[in-house]
Motif scaffolding. Structure first.
Motif, mmCIF file in Angstrom:
data_model
loop_
_atom_site.group_PDB
_atom_site.id
_atom_site.type_symbol
_atom_site.label_atom_id
_atom_site.label_comp_id
_atom_site.label_asym_id
_atom_site.label_seq_id
_atom_site.Cartn_x
_atom_site.Cartn_y
_atom_site.Cartn_z
ATOM 1 N N GLY A 25 143.388 54.020 -46.386
ATOM 2 C CA GLY A 25 143.351 53.453 -47.733
ATOM 3 C C GLY A 25 141.950 53.438 -48.317
ATOM 4 O O GLY A 25 141.750 53.713 -49.509
ATOM 5 N N THR A 26 140.963 53.136 -47.494
ATOM 6 C CA THR A 26 139.569 53.128 -47.947
ATOM 7 C C THR A 26 139.134 54.527 -48.360
ATOM 8 O O THR A 26 138.475 54.707 -49.398
ATOM 9 N N VAL A 31 137.853 58.622 -52.522
ATOM 10 C CA VAL A 31 138.192 59.939 -53.090
ATOM 11 C C VAL A 31 138.555 59.789 -54.563
ATOM 12 O O VAL A 31 138.119 60.590 -55.402
ATOM 13 N N LEU A 32 139.327 58.772 -54.897
ATOM 14 C CA LEU A 32 139.664 58.540 -56.303
ATOM 15 C C LEU A 32 138.406 58.287 -57.138
ATOM 16 O O LEU A 32 138.296 58.755 -58.271
ATOM 17 N N PHE A 39 134.281 62.606 -64.948
ATOM 18 C CA PHE A 39 134.840 62.260 -66.246
ATOM 19 C C PHE A 39 134.297 60.927 -66.767
ATOM 20 O O PHE A 39 134.939 60.275 -67.602
ATOM 21 N N TYR A 40 133.126 60.557 -66.310
ATOM 22 C CA TYR A 40 132.512 59.277 -66.690
ATOM 23 C C TYR A 40 132.437 59.125 -68.204
ATOM 24 O O TYR A 40 132.773 58.078 -68.752
ATOM 25 N N THR A 54 136.955 50.115 -60.491
ATOM 26 C CA THR A 54 138.016 49.579 -59.640
ATOM 27 C C THR A 54 138.123 50.390 -58.356
ATOM 28 O O THR A 54 138.273 49.833 -57.261
ATOM 29 N N CYS A 55 138.023 51.714 -58.481
ATOM 30 C CA CYS A 55 138.082 52.574 -57.294
ATOM 31 C C CYS A 55 136.887 52.323 -56.381
ATOM 32 O O CYS A 55 137.033 52.284 -55.153
ATOM 33 N N LEU A 56 135.712 52.151 -56.956
ATOM 34 C CA LEU A 56 134.531 51.875 -56.147
ATOM 35 C C LEU A 56 134.651 50.521 -55.455
ATOM 36 O O LEU A 56 134.325 50.384 -54.265
ATOM 37 N N ALA A 57 135.163 49.518 -56.176
ATOM 38 C CA ALA A 57 135.360 48.200 -55.569
ATOM 39 C C ALA A 57 136.405 48.268 -54.458
ATOM 40 O O ALA A 57 136.249 47.635 -53.411
ATOM 41 N N GLY A 58 137.462 49.038 -54.675
ATOM 42 C CA GLY A 58 138.483 49.204 -53.632
ATOM 43 C C GLY A 58 137.910 49.836 -52.380
ATOM 44 O O GLY A 58 138.237 49.436 -51.259
ATOM 45 N N GLY A 59 137.047 50.828 -52.560
ATOM 46 C CA GLY A 59 136.392 51.449 -51.410
ATOM 47 C C GLY A 59 135.467 50.486 -50.692
ATOM 48 O O GLY A 59 135.442 50.422 -49.461
#
Length: 95
Positions: A25-26, A31-32, A39-40, A54-59
């Motif tokens: 999951g990490t 990767v996300l 596309f920043y 959100t993706c960075l926080a999830g990682g």
């Protein structure tokens, strides 16, 4: 309130390879994040920049989770080894 009280016992929790699950999951979160990074500008123009963060926080939280489940797994193994060693030792015998 009694109608909301369960009438049966809860099932035992499933124990699988938790370390691999959290690690996978990490990796998906990171990767996300990396896929969205080019596309920043588009995310910024459309006020969807929070998707990226959100993706960075999830990682990042996933890394904490990996650390936690590895320590938990090691503690469970240590407790099982200690219980087996205690059980093997007969009471009243000098070792």
């Amino acid at each position: 309130m009694t109608k909301w009280t369960p009438k049966h016992e809860a099932p035992e929790p499933l124990e699988g390879n938790v370390v691999a699950t959290i690690t996978g999951g990490t990796i998906v979160w990171f990767v996300l994040f990396l896929v969205q990074l080019p596309f920043y500008g588009w995310f910024d123009d459309h006020d969807h920049l929070w998707w990226l963060w959100t993706c960075l926080a999830g990682g990042g939280l996933g890394l904490v989770g990996v650390w936690y489940v590895r320590r938990r797994d090691a503690a469970i193994r240590r407790a099982a080894a200690d219980a087996a060693a205690t059980q093997d030792t007969a009471p009243g015998t000098a070792g």
